[in-house]
Enzyme design. Structure first.
Site, PDB file in Angstrom:
ATOM      1  N   SER A  13      -5.094 -20.822  -9.792  1.00 45.92           N
ATOM      2  CA  SER A  13      -5.025 -22.091  -9.080  1.00 45.92           C
ATOM      3  C   SER A  13      -4.648 -23.230 -10.030  1.00 45.92           C
ATOM      4  O   SER A  13      -5.170 -23.308 -11.149  1.00 45.92           O
ATOM      5  CB  SER A  13      -6.376 -22.391  -8.438  1.00 45.92           C
ATOM      6  OG  SER A  13      -6.727 -21.341  -7.567  1.00 45.92           O
ATOM      7  N   ASP A  19       2.080 -19.761  -2.539  1.00 43.34           N
ATOM      8  CA  ASP A  19       0.679 -19.471  -2.888  1.00 43.34           C
ATOM      9  C   ASP A  19       0.257 -18.030  -2.617  1.00 43.34           C
ATOM     10  O   ASP A  19      -0.507 -17.472  -3.383  1.00 43.34           O
ATOM     11  CB  ASP A  19      -0.245 -20.423  -2.115  1.00 43.34           C
ATOM     12  CG  ASP A  19      -1.640 -20.515  -2.711  1.00 43.34           C
ATOM     13  OD1 ASP A  19      -1.758 -20.749  -3.936  1.00 43.34           O
ATOM     14  OD2 ASP A  19      -2.629 -20.354  -1.975  1.00 43.34           O
ATOM     15  N   LYS A  26      -7.211 -18.703   1.856  1.00 41.73           N
ATOM     16  CA  LYS A  26      -7.806 -17.827   0.850  1.00 41.73           C
ATOM     17  C   LYS A  26      -8.762 -16.809   1.494  1.00 41.73           C
ATOM     18  O   LYS A  26      -8.818 -15.656   1.084  1.00 41.73           O
ATOM     19  CB  LYS A  26      -8.518 -18.648  -0.228  1.00 41.73           C
ATOM     20  CG  LYS A  26      -7.563 -19.552  -1.023  1.00 41.73           C
ATOM     21  CD  LYS A  26      -6.513 -18.729  -1.692  1.00 41.73           C
ATOM     22  CE  LYS A  26      -5.335 -19.437  -2.309  1.00 41.73           C
ATOM     23  NZ  LYS A  26      -5.437 -20.508  -3.208  1.00 41.73           N
ATOM     24  N   TYR A  33     -13.521 -29.013   3.321  1.00 41.93           N
ATOM     25  CA  TYR A  33     -12.399 -29.128   2.395  1.00 41.93           C
ATOM     26  C   TYR A  33     -11.553 -27.875   2.294  1.00 41.93           C
ATOM     27  O   TYR A  33     -12.085 -26.772   2.039  1.00 41.93           O
ATOM     28  CB  TYR A  33     -12.887 -29.499   0.977  1.00 41.93           C
ATOM     29  CG  TYR A  33     -11.729 -29.638   0.033  1.00 41.93           C
ATOM     30  CD1 TYR A  33     -11.029 -30.846  -0.042  1.00 41.93           C
ATOM     31  CD2 TYR A  33     -11.270 -28.565  -0.705  1.00 41.93           C
ATOM     32  CE1 TYR A  33      -9.916 -30.960  -0.851  1.00 41.93           C
ATOM     33  CE2 TYR A  33     -10.157 -28.672  -1.519  1.00 41.93           C
ATOM     34  CZ  TYR A  33      -9.482 -29.877  -1.585  1.00 41.93           C
ATOM     35  OH  TYR A  33      -8.372 -29.997  -2.382  1.00 41.93           O
ATOM     36  N   SER A  78      -6.694 -33.453  -5.489  1.00 40.90           N
ATOM     37  CA  SER A  78      -6.213 -33.997  -4.209  1.00 40.90           C
ATOM     38  C   SER A  78      -4.957 -33.240  -3.803  1.00 40.90           C
ATOM     39  O   SER A  78      -4.215 -32.737  -4.647  1.00 40.90           O
ATOM     40  CB  SER A  78      -5.936 -35.502  -4.333  1.00 40.90           C
ATOM     41  OG  SER A  78      -5.043 -35.775  -5.390  1.00 40.90           O
ATOM     42  N   ARG A  79      -4.718 -33.164  -2.495  1.00 44.15           N
ATOM     43  CA  ARG A  79      -3.694 -32.235  -1.997  1.00 44.15           C
ATOM     44  C   ARG A  79      -2.841 -32.852  -0.898  1.00 44.15           C
ATOM     45  O   ARG A  79      -3.258 -33.787  -0.216  1.00 44.15           O
ATOM     46  CB  ARG A  79      -4.378 -30.989  -1.421  1.00 44.15           C
ATOM     47  CG  ARG A  79      -5.236 -30.223  -2.439  1.00 44.15           C
ATOM     48  CD  ARG A  79      -4.613 -28.941  -2.844  1.00 44.15           C
ATOM     49  NE  ARG A  79      -5.252 -28.340  -4.007  1.00 44.15           N
ATOM     50  CZ  ARG A  79      -4.834 -27.208  -4.567  1.00 44.15           C
ATOM     51  NH1 ARG A  79      -3.801 -26.566  -4.063  1.00 44.15           N
ATOM     52  NH2 ARG A  79      -5.421 -26.716  -5.631  1.00 44.15           N
ATOM     53  N   HIS A  98      -2.133 -13.440  -4.774  1.00 41.43           N
ATOM     54  CA  HIS A  98      -2.085 -14.895  -4.995  1.00 41.43           C
ATOM     55  C   HIS A  98      -0.771 -15.233  -5.706  1.00 41.43           C
ATOM     56  O   HIS A  98      -0.758 -15.572  -6.887  1.00 41.43           O
ATOM     57  CB  HIS A  98      -3.297 -15.297  -5.845  1.00 41.43           C
ATOM     58  CG  HIS A  98      -3.549 -16.766  -5.906  1.00 41.43           C
ATOM     59  ND1 HIS A  98      -4.324 -17.333  -6.898  1.00 41.43           N
ATOM     60  CD2 HIS A  98      -3.181 -17.796  -5.114  1.00 41.43           C
ATOM     61  CE1 HIS A  98      -4.402 -18.642  -6.709  1.00 41.43           C
ATOM     62  NE2 HIS A  98      -3.705 -18.950  -5.638  1.00 41.43           N
ATOM     63  N   CYS A 143      -1.945 -23.753 -11.685  1.00 40.44           N
ATOM     64  CA  CYS A 143      -1.227 -23.334 -12.894  1.00 40.44           C
ATOM     65  C   CYS A 143       0.270 -23.221 -12.671  1.00 40.44           C
ATOM     66  O   CYS A 143       0.973 -22.597 -13.469  1.00 40.44           O
ATOM     67  CB  CYS A 143      -1.793 -22.017 -13.415  1.00 40.44           C
ATOM     68  SG  CYS A 143      -3.451 -22.194 -14.096  1.00 40.44           S
ATOM     69  N   ARG A 162     -12.729 -25.686  -3.896  1.00 42.94           N
ATOM     70  CA  ARG A 162     -13.392 -24.432  -3.545  1.00 42.94           C
ATOM     71  C   ARG A 162     -14.692 -24.302  -4.326  1.00 42.94           C
ATOM     72  O   ARG A 162     -14.802 -24.779  -5.457  1.00 42.94           O
ATOM     73  CB  ARG A 162     -12.480 -23.240  -3.874  1.00 42.94           C
ATOM     74  CG  ARG A 162     -11.357 -23.017  -2.869  1.00 42.94           C
ATOM     75  CD  ARG A 162     -10.527 -21.799  -3.212  1.00 42.94           C
ATOM     76  NE  ARG A 162      -9.815 -21.972  -4.471  1.00 42.94           N
ATOM     77  CZ  ARG A 162     -10.193 -21.462  -5.632  1.00 42.94           C
ATOM     78  NH1 ARG A 162     -11.249 -20.684  -5.706  1.00 42.94           N
ATOM     79  NH2 ARG A 162      -9.505 -21.705  -6.721  1.00 42.94           N
TER      80      ARG A 162
HETATM   81  P1  GTP Z   1      -2.748 -23.947  -6.300  1.00 42.25           P
HETATM   82  O1  GTP Z   1      -2.190 -24.624  -5.107  1.00 42.25           O
HETATM   83  O2  GTP Z   1      -4.093 -24.449  -6.692  1.00 42.25           O
HETATM   84  O3  GTP Z   1      -2.762 -22.460  -6.177  1.00 42.25           O
HETATM   85  O4  GTP Z   1      -1.850 -24.388  -7.574  1.00 42.25           O
HETATM   86  P2  GTP Z   1      -0.383 -23.982  -8.087  1.00 42.25           P
HETATM   87  O5  GTP Z   1      -0.474 -22.721  -8.890  1.00 42.25           O
HETATM   88  O6  GTP Z   1       0.577 -24.010  -6.967  1.00 42.25           O
HETATM   89  O7  GTP Z   1      -0.052 -25.127  -9.149  1.00 42.25           O
HETATM   90  P3  GTP Z   1       0.987 -26.344  -9.071  1.00 42.25           P
HETATM   91  O8  GTP Z   1       2.406 -25.893  -9.028  1.00 42.25           O
HETATM   92  O9  GTP Z   1       0.554 -27.260  -7.993  1.00 42.25           O
HETATM   93  O10 GTP Z   1       0.750 -27.031 -10.480  1.00 42.25           O
HETATM   94  C1  GTP Z   1      -0.513 -27.475 -10.898  1.00 42.25           C
HETATM   95  C2  GTP Z   1      -0.420 -28.363 -12.080  1.00 42.25           C
HETATM   96  O11 GTP Z   1       0.285 -27.721 -13.142  1.00 42.25           O
HETATM   97  C3  GTP Z   1       0.302 -29.680 -11.812  1.00 42.25           C
HETATM   98  O12 GTP Z   1      -0.411 -30.713 -12.437  1.00 42.25           O
HETATM   99  C4  GTP Z   1       1.639 -29.491 -12.465  1.00 42.25           C
HETATM  100  O13 GTP Z   1       2.170 -30.712 -12.888  1.00 42.25           O
HETATM  101  C5  GTP Z   1       1.338 -28.551 -13.626  1.00 42.25           C
HETATM  102  N1  GTP Z   1       2.507 -27.694 -13.946  1.00 42.25           N
HETATM  103  C6  GTP Z   1       3.209 -26.935 -13.071  1.00 42.25           C
HETATM  104  N2  GTP Z   1       4.250 -26.322 -13.683  1.00 42.25           N
HETATM  105  C7  GTP Z   1       4.195 -26.682 -14.986  1.00 42.25           C
HETATM  106  C8  GTP Z   1       4.994 -26.373 -16.149  1.00 42.25           C
HETATM  107  O14 GTP Z   1       5.966 -25.610 -16.090  1.00 42.25           O
HETATM  108  N3  GTP Z   1       4.613 -26.942 -17.321  1.00 42.25           N
HETATM  109  C9  GTP Z   1       3.530 -27.771 -17.404  1.00 42.25           C
HETATM  110  N4  GTP Z   1       3.226 -28.274 -18.590  1.00 42.25           N
HETATM  111  N5  GTP Z   1       2.768 -28.105 -16.339  1.00 42.25           N
HETATM  112  C10 GTP Z   1       3.084 -27.569 -15.152  1.00 42.25           C
HETATM  113  C1  SPV Z   2      -6.165 -22.659  -4.862  1.00 38.83           C
HETATM  114  O1  SPV Z   2      -7.217 -23.140  -5.281  1.00 38.83           O
HETATM  115  O2  SPV Z   2      -5.623 -21.652  -5.377  1.00 38.83           O
HETATM  116  C2  SPV Z   2      -5.470 -23.312  -3.726  1.00 38.83           C
HETATM  117  C3  SPV Z   2      -6.150 -24.398  -3.040  1.00 38.83           C
HETATM  118  O3  SPV Z   2      -4.375 -22.926  -3.372  1.00 38.83           O
HETATM  119  S1  SPV Z   2      -7.329 -23.868  -1.885  1.00 38.83           S
HETATM  120  O4  SPV Z   2      -6.662 -23.649  -0.599  1.00 38.83           O
HETATM  121  O5  SPV Z   2      -8.333 -24.920  -1.760  1.00 38.83           O
HETATM  122  O6  SPV Z   2      -7.917 -22.615  -2.313  1.00 38.83           O
HETATM  123 MN    MN Z   3      -3.632 -21.164  -4.722  1.00 37.86          MN
END
Ligand code: GTP
Ligand code: SPV
Ligand code: MN
Length: 595
Positions: free
Chosen positions: A252, A281, A210, A201, A377-378, A230, A254, A72
C-alpha cells in the site's frame, strides 16, 4: 422498497440481517443515476458530504472521516476460518462461533433510526467468467456513493448471479458509533461473509475491495485454481502497436496507481510508446484456454492516495479526479470550493479547511509543521475518467500477462531491478518482499516489515498454503508462465534522498523487462537473480545520470544480503511445516550464491 432479485438466498439473508440490525427503512440500490442523485442530495443536505465547485470539479463531493478513522486497521482485522491453522501466523484469528457471538449483540438494533442500503455489485465486468457478485448492506450513504464508483453496482449485478445461485459474498457493514475500541473488520471465508463495524473509512468499509476482492477472493482462488493479487495491471504499447501486459504487486502507498498510469519520458513518447491502465490495485488472474495467465481488474474505479499526486508526478490520475469524484480527508480551498493536498502544487490555499475540519491559513499552517491533507487522504474516481484507460478494461476475458513485478520501499538492499531465474525462484522473490510501512494502515510509518507479494494484510488464508498455491500455478502455466521481476524505486543516497527519479522514468525499467520477456537483451547473473547490464538501461534525457549511477543502483551488497537472509530465516520459521520445501531450498541456494 421491495427486493430487486428473486434469488431466495439473497432475500433470506437480507431479511435475517434486517431482523438483526432493525433499520427504520430499507433501500435497494438499483444503480440508476436518478437514485444516485437522490443519495447525493440527501448526503449534501445532512452534511455528510460537501458539494464542491460545480464548474471546476463537476459532480465532485467531499467527505471527512473522524480523525480516529483514517486508514485500514490491521490489528482489528480478522480471518475467522474454522481452524486456526487455516488463517496462519500472519492473520489475526478468532473462532467463527465466538466472533459471531461477540459481534451479533453489537449489530443488534444498530440501524434503529437509520436506513439500510442493500447494494448489489459485481467485481469484474458483468458477464465475465472471472467476475463475482457481492451484496453489501450498509447504513452509510458514503459507502453507497463510493461503491457506485468502485464497482459495477446495481440491479445488473443480480442478473449475473441469477435466481438460484448461492455464490455471492455477504457483506454487512455498520458505522455504528465509529468507536475505535469496538472496530472490527472480520472475514468468514468458509461462509462467504464479511462483517465490518465501527468504521466509515475506505478499505475498512468498501467491502468489495480489500475484504472481498483480496481476502475472500484469495481463499476462493486457492480452492478454484486462480489467484487474487494486490497488483496493478498495465498495457505497454510499443511503436509497432503491439501491447504487452504487466502486473505489479507493491505494498500500500508504494506506487501502484502511479506505475499503472505512467506517462513515458519524451524520448519514448516520441517513438510511439504508450502505457494503458487496466487496473491500479487488484488483479484476478486465471489461466486461459491458450495456457497463458489472464488478468482482469475486479474494480471499476480508483481509490487513490491524493498527496503527491500532481500534473507532473501523475497527470492521468489527477485528470481522473476532475469530475464525478469523491475526495476523502484532503483540504478544501474555501475561496472556490476546490480541493488541495500536499504536493498538488506550491500554492496551499490561504483560506483553507484542513482535513480535520478546522479553518486555517494554509501556508502558515504548513510552515508550523502541519499537513493540510491527511497523508492517507484519497480520491475515489471512476475508471472511465482516466485518459489512458485501456480499451481492454471491460474485456470479460482479461488481458494476457507477460511479466509480474514485485517491489517495495527499500532504502538500501534491493537493487533497481532484477529478474528471477524462473517461476519457483520468482515465488521466492515475492515471498521475501519487505517494505517500509506507510500511512495506508494505522501504526508506525517507515518501519521495514516483510510483506510477501504485498499481501501480508490481504491474504485470507495461511500464507504457507498461499505460497504453495503460487508454486502450483507455476506448474500449471509451465513455459507459458509470465516472467517474474523485482523493482525498487526507493533506494536512497547517504543524505536519504531517492536516487532514482521514479514515476514516468520507471518506463526505462519496464522497457528492459519487456525486452527480457522477448529475449531481446542479455543479463548479468548475480547472487539474487538476473540484472541488466548498466548500459542496457536507457538513460537518454535523464539529467545528471550516467551508466555509473545505474551501476550504483544495481549493486548487490553481499553483506546486507547475508543480513537479509537471517531475517528471512526468522520470518520463514513462523510457517513451520507449511513452508513449501521449494522455498526453503531457494533460501539455501541464495545463501550458497552469497558465499
Ligand atoms: P494504495 O492505493 O495504498 O495501494 O497505494 P499505491 O501502491 O497505488 O501507491 P501510489 O501510486 O498511490 O503511490 C503512493 C506514494 O508513493 C505517493 O506519495 C507517490 O508520490 C509515491 N510514489 C509513487 N511512485 C513513485 C516513484 O516511482 N518514486 C518515488 N520516489 N515515489 C513514488
Ligand atoms: C491500500 O491500503 O492498499 C489501499 C487503500 O488500496 S484501502 O482501500 O483503504 O485498503
Ligand atoms: Mn492497495
Amino acid at each position: 422498497m421491495s427486493s430487486l432479485t428473486k434469488n431466495p438466498n439473497v432475500n433470506k439473508w437480507v431479511e435475517e440481517m434486517i431482523a438483526l440490525t432493525k433499520p427504520d427503512k430499507v433501500v435497494w440500490v438499483d444503480g440508476s443515476e436518478k437514485q444516485l442523485d437522490e443519495f447525493r442530495a440527501e448526503a449534501i443536505a445532512t452534511g455528510e458530504m460537501i458539494k464542491l465547485n460545480e464548474e471546476k470539479l463537476p459532480g465532485c463531493l467531499y467527505h471527512r472521516t473522524l480523525p480516529n478513522d483514517v486508514a485500514r486497521v490491521e490489528d482489528r482485522t480478522f480471518i475467522c476460518s474454522r481452524s486456526k491453522d487455516d488463517a496462519g501466523p500472519t492473520n489475526n484469528w478468532c473462532d467463527p462461533k465466538e466472533m459471531y457471538a461477540k459481534l451479533t449483540p453489537m449489530y443488534d438494533g444498530v440501524m434503529k433510526g437509520r436506513t439500510m442500503y442493500v447494494i448489489p455489485y459485481s467485481m469484474g465486468p458483468i458477464g465475465s467468467p472471472l467476475a463475482k457478485v457481492g451484496v453489501e448492506l450498509t447504513d452509510s450513504i458514503y459507502v453507497v456513493l463510493n461503491m457506485a464508483i468502485m464497482t459495477r453496482m446495481g440491479a445488473d449485478a443480480f442478473k449475473n448471479l441469477g435466481d438460484t445461485s448461492n455464490d455471492f459474498v455477504r457483506g454487512l457493514h455498520s458505522k455504528a458509533n465509529v468507536d475505535p475500541e469496538n472496530r472490527y473488520i472480520v472475514h468468514f471465508p468458509e461462509d462467504n461473509t464479511i462483517w465490518s463495524i465501527n468504521s466509515a473509512y475506505g478499505g475498512n468499509v468498501l467491502l468489495g475491495k480489500k475484504c472481498f476482492a483480496l481476502r475472500i477472493a484469495s481463499y476462493q482462488g486457492k480452492n478454484e485454481g486462480w489467484m487474487a493479487e494486490h497488483m496493478l495491471i498495465l498495457g505497454l504499447e510499443k511503436p509497432n502497436g503491439e501491447i504487452k501486459y504487466i502486473t505489479a504487486a507493491f505494498p500500500s502507498a508504494c506506487g501502484k496507481t502511479n506505475l499503472a498510469m505512467l506517462i513515458p519520458p519524451e524520448g519514448y513518447t516520441k517513438k510511439g510508446y504508450k502505457v494503458w491502465t487496466v487496473g491500479d490495485d487488484i488483479a484476478w488472474l486465471k489461466q486461459g484456454e491458450d495456457g497463458r495467465l489472464y488478468a482482469i481488474n475486479p474494480e471499476n474505479g480508483f481509490f487513490g492516495v491524493a498527496p503527491g499526486t500532481n500534473a507532473h508526478s501523475n497527470y492521468n490520475a489527477l485528470a481522473s479526479t476532475r469530475k464525478n469524484t469523491i475526495f476523502t480527508n484532503v483540504a478544501i480551498n474555501n475561496d472556490d470550493m476546490t480541493v488541495w493536498w500536499e504536493k498538488l502544487d506550491n500554492n496551499p490555499p490561504v483560506n483553507a479547511t484542513e482535513w480535520k475540519g478546522e479553518k486555517v491559513n494554509g501556508p502558515e499552517y504548513i510552515a508550523a509543521g502541519n499537513k493540510l491533507a491527511h497523508p492517507n487522504s484519497r480520491f475515489t474516481a471512476p475508471a472511465i475518467n482516466c485518459p489512458c484507460i485501456s480499451s481492454e478494461f471491460n474485456n470479460p476475458a482479461g488481458v494476457p500477462i507477460s511479466a509480474i513485478i514485485f517491489g517495495g520501499r527499500r532504502a538500501k538492499t534491493a537493487p533497481l531491478v532484477y529478474q528471477s531465474f524462473n517461476w519457483q525462484h520468482g515465488t521466492f522473490v515475492g515471498s521475501i518482499m519487505a517494505s517500509e510501512t506507510t500511512a495506508a494502515a494505522t501504526g508506525a510509518v517507515g518501519v521495514v516489515r516483510r510483506d510477501p507479494m504485498a499481501m501480508l494484510p490481504f491474504c485470507g488464508y495461511h500464507m504457507g498454503d498461499y505460497w504453495a498455491h503460487w508454486l502450483e500455478m507455476g506448474k500449471k502455466l509451465g513455459d507459458k508462465a509470465p516472467k517474474i521481476f523485482n523493482v525498487n524505486w526507493f533506494r536512497t543516497d547517504d543524505e536519504g534522498n531517492f536516487v532514482w527519479p521514479g514515476f514516468g522514468d520507471n518506463m526505462r525499467v519496464l522497457d528492459w523487462i519487456i525486452d527480457r520477456c522477448e529475449d531481446k537483451v542479455d543479463a548479468v547473473e548475480t547472487a539474487i537473480g538476473y540484472e541488466p547490464k548498466p548500459e542496457d538501461i536507457n538513460i537518454e534525457g535523464l539529467d545528471g545520470f550516467t551508466t555509473e549511477t545505474i551501476a550504483d543502483l544495481l549493486t548487490v551488497d553481499k553483506d546486507l544480503w547475508k543480513e537479509e537472509t537471517k531475517g528471512i530465516h526468522e520470518f520463514y520459521a513462523k510457517f513451520g511445516d507449511k513452508l513449501p520445501k521449494e522455498l526453503e531450498g531457494e533460501l539455501e541456494a541464495l545463501e550458497k550464491r552469497l558465499g
